[in-house]
Design an enzyme around this catalytic site. Structure first.
Site, short mmCIF file in Angstrom:
data_model
loop_
_atom_site.label_atom_id
_atom_site.label_comp_id
_atom_site.label_asym_id
_atom_site.label_seq_id
_atom_site.Cartn_x
_atom_site.Cartn_y
_atom_site.Cartn_z
CE LYS A 22 -1.60 1.43 4.10
NZ LYS A 22 -1.28 2.79 4.51
CG ASN A 23 2.39 2.56 3.50
OD1 ASN A 23 1.21 2.82 3.26
ND2 ASN A 23 2.83 2.33 4.72
NE ARG A 93 -2.24 12.31 7.89
CZ ARG A 93 -1.00 12.56 7.47
NH1 ARG A 93 -0.31 11.60 6.92
NH2 ARG A 93 -0.49 13.77 7.54
CB CYS A 117 -5.20 9.91 11.48
SG CYS A 117 -3.56 9.32 11.82
NE ARG A 122 0.56 10.47 10.21
CZ ARG A 122 0.04 9.40 9.60
NH1 ARG A 122 -1.03 8.85 10.10
NH2 ARG A 122 0.58 8.92 8.49
CG ASP A 307 3.65 1.41 9.48
OD1 ASP A 307 3.91 1.61 8.27
OD2 ASP A 307 3.31 2.32 10.25
CB VAL A 329 7.58 7.07 14.32
CG1 VAL A 329 7.14 7.76 13.04
CG2 VAL A 329 8.92 6.35 14.11
NE ARG A 399 -7.19 4.05 5.62
CZ ARG A 399 -6.73 5.22 6.08
NH1 ARG A 399 -7.18 5.69 7.21
NH2 ARG A 399 -5.84 5.90 5.42
C1 EPZ Z 1 4.24 6.96 6.12
O1 EPZ Z 1 3.43 7.97 6.70
C2 EPZ Z 1 3.38 5.70 6.08
N1 EPZ Z 1 2.20 5.95 5.25
C3 EPZ Z 1 2.94 5.32 7.49
O2 EPZ Z 1 2.21 4.11 7.40
C4 EPZ Z 1 4.19 5.07 8.33
O3 EPZ Z 1 3.81 4.76 9.65
C5 EPZ Z 1 5.06 6.34 8.31
O4 EPZ Z 1 5.38 6.69 6.95
C6 EPZ Z 1 6.37 6.14 9.07
O5 EPZ Z 1 7.08 5.07 8.53
C7 EPZ Z 1 2.34 5.92 3.90
O6 EPZ Z 1 3.42 5.70 3.37
C8 EPZ Z 1 1.10 6.15 3.10
P1 EPZ Z 1 6.18 10.49 8.11
P2 EPZ Z 1 3.92 9.53 6.66
O7 EPZ Z 1 6.01 11.74 7.34
O8 EPZ Z 1 4.69 9.78 5.44
C9 EPZ Z 1 6.33 13.87 11.40
C10 EPZ Z 1 0.44 2.67 7.83
O9 EPZ Z 1 0.05 2.15 8.89
N2 EPZ Z 1 6.10 14.83 10.31
O10 EPZ Z 1 7.39 9.64 7.87
O11 EPZ Z 1 2.76 10.37 6.97
C11 EPZ Z 1 5.12 13.00 11.68
O12 EPZ Z 1 4.22 13.67 12.55
C12 EPZ Z 1 0.83 4.12 7.81
O13 EPZ Z 1 0.58 2.06 6.73
C13 EPZ Z 1 6.16 16.20 10.59
O14 EPZ Z 1 6.40 16.61 11.73
O15 EPZ Z 1 4.90 9.54 7.93
C14 EPZ Z 1 5.73 11.80 12.32
O16 EPZ Z 1 5.96 12.07 13.69
C15 EPZ Z 1 0.60 4.80 9.15
N3 EPZ Z 1 5.92 17.08 9.58
C16 EPZ Z 1 7.10 11.67 11.62
O17 EPZ Z 1 7.34 12.94 10.98
C17 EPZ Z 1 5.65 16.67 8.30
O18 EPZ Z 1 5.47 17.54 7.42
C18 EPZ Z 1 7.14 10.60 10.55
O19 EPZ Z 1 6.05 10.82 9.67
C19 EPZ Z 1 5.59 15.28 8.04
C20 EPZ Z 1 5.83 14.38 9.06
#
Ligand code: EPZ
Length: 421
Positions: A22-23, A93, A117, A122, A307, A329, A399
């Site tokens: 998915k990701n 999102r 969420c 996020r 995850d 995270v 999902r």
């Molecule tokens: C991706 O989410 C994945 N989703 C998530 O999988 C996964 O848990 C996550 O990466 C971490 O590996 C998809 O790929 C669709 P991040 P993403 O930006 O990109 C902070 C699942 O269960 N952050 O790496 O949204 C954020 O709050 C899902 O399949 C900011 O502060 O995650 C978090 O603490 C859940 N500002 C950290 O970075 C930003 O602009 C990591 O988030 C963006 C992120």
């Protein structure tokens, strides 16, 4: 609303095939916006989030042909509007990853701010900041990111803190058509980021260093479509391996990518599972009565994946010994703890750490899914619990896990989907 009903206590044995990731599927589908000719994406999982991304691209006017194998041919030349509407973004999102491609290819974008969420606020500040550094004018108005550029985006030297998968993906796509060189420092190294880079290179992008913390992209004038097959889902694979480590039994997972989940495999071996791997398969056998408890801390790849955190809370709840699991995270990714506690789990939360005292058996109960991976952990708990567990709001699980009850039935689980509507 459907629910899953599981009668626990059975060992799992058999063979299943991993679905597409998915990701990886979501950003790869968004990359079609960059191409001058149609992009064919295969090995897509049949998941609600993938359908939502296809719906989102369709709402912009892209011509999308879906075949019975869920291969998708996306032609962005028919695009009619550059808006990612709130009605769709609020359900997924990850829609934010259309921002970079829209800006880079069409020099304009209007993308609804994705809300938070269950697992955290996020924010998308890193995405917005990076686009500004590449020359975009961005205003946030009425819940929308309104962005535009005079001509092409410009290459920039970008650093992320914290590491962000989505923001790295947005910049990878935006920089592929930008003018000049973009460097991403502290880039995300997740296998799904590498998969997206492989797809973009296949389309004609010039990218070096994907999979390391420094990625260099030299912008090109145009990108073609072509064909791309999405990598296997490492989180789905790891979830089934964890299930069998909990129930006992033996599983072979085919069409997967073992070296994308080494940190999980090591932890499952520590927990007592016997694991062997090939190029595209993993074989796990669990002969022990109960797993041994495993402490861990989640972190960006190649650390233990966030995850898989909820699934390991479930494993530890019935393991031999006590363990601690720290979530570094996301700020609120322990919603499953209360639900497993309702099944008898002995878990206490202190800050971002769960302290788990393993017990012999959980007791089946009605529980509620709150987010995708939390719902997976409740399924695992139900598989080992005494009696029957019913899990509500399983649209969360749909999902991220393709046909979960069918795959578990193949492995011998007593699980039924009850449709309440
Ligand atoms: C991706 O989410 C994945 N989703 C998530 O999988 C996964 O848990 C996550 O990466 C971490 O590996 C998809 O790929 C669709 P991040 P993403 O930006 O990109 C902070 C699942 O269960 N952050 O790496 O949204 C954020 O709050 C899902 O399949 C900011 O502060 O995650 C978090 O603490 C859940 N500002 C950290 O970075 C930003 O602009 C990591 O988030 C963006 C992120």
């Amino acid at each position: 609303m459907d629910k899953l009903v599981i009668k626990g206590g059975r060992q799992l044995r058999g063979e299943i095939s991993a679905s597409g990731a998915k990701n990886s599927a979501l950003p790869v589908l968004a990359a079609s916006l960059l191409a001058d000719s149609p992009l064919k994406v295969s090995n897509l999982p049949h998941l609600n989030d993938v359908t939502t991304m296809i719906e989102l691209l369709g709402s912009m006017g892209l011509d999308i042909i879906l075949n019975e194998d869920m291969d998708v041919l996306v032609d962005s030349s028919t695009i009619k509007n550059l808006n990612a509407r709130y009605e769709l973004v609020k359900t997924m999102r990850a829609s934010i990853v259309v921002l970079g491609p829209l800006l880079s290819k069409f020099h304009q974008a209007e993308v609804a701010l994705p809300g938070g969420c269950a697992i955290g606020s996020r924010p998308v500040n890193l995405h917005i900041q990076a686009m500004r550094e590449m020359g975009a004018d961005i205003v946030l108005e009425n819940g929308y990111i309104k962005a535009k550029t005079q001509g092409r985006l410009k290459g920039a030297n970008i650093s992320f803190d914290p590491v962000s998968v989505g923001a790295t993906e947005n910049v990878l796509m935006a920089a592929s058509l930008a003018e000049g060189i973009t460097t991403i420092n502290n880039a995300a190294k997740e296998p799904e980021v590498v998969d997206l880079a492989r797809c973009l290179i296949n389309m004609g992008a010039k990218i070096e260093g994907a999979g390391t913390d420094k990625i260099i992209i030299e912008g090109v004038e145009s990108l073609s479509g072509g064909e791309f097959s999405v990598m296997p889902d490492r989180v789905e694979t790891a979830t089934y391996l964890t299930a069998v480590t909990m129930t006992g039994g033996k599983i072979k997972i085919k069409n997967t990518m073992p070296d994308s989940l080494t940190s999980v495999i090591h932890k499952l071996q520590e927990s007592g599972a016997e694991i062997s791997t090939g190029k595209d398969w993993v074989l796990l056998e669990m002969k022990k009565e109960r797993p041994i408890s495993i402490s861990l801390s989640t972190g960006p790849y190649p650390s233990f994946p966030t995850d898989m955190q909820a699934q390991f809370v479930a494993l530890n709840s019935i393991a031999k010994g006590s363990a601690s699991i720290s979530e570094t995270v996301f700020e609120n990714r322990f919603m499953h703890v209360q639900e497993i506690a309702r099944m008898g789990g002995k878990i206490t939360l202190k800050g971002n750490t769960a302290f788990i005292e393993g017990i012999e058996t959980l007791i089946g109960a009605p529980v509620m899914a709150t987010d995708l991976r939390a719902s997976a952990s409740l399924v695992l708990a139900g598989l080992v619990a005494e009696g029957s567990t019913s899990i509500d709001r399983i649209y969360h699980i749909d999902r991220g896990y393709e046909r979960i009850e069918e795959k578990l039935k193949v492995l011998g689980a007593d699980i039924e989907r009850i449709s309440l509507t």
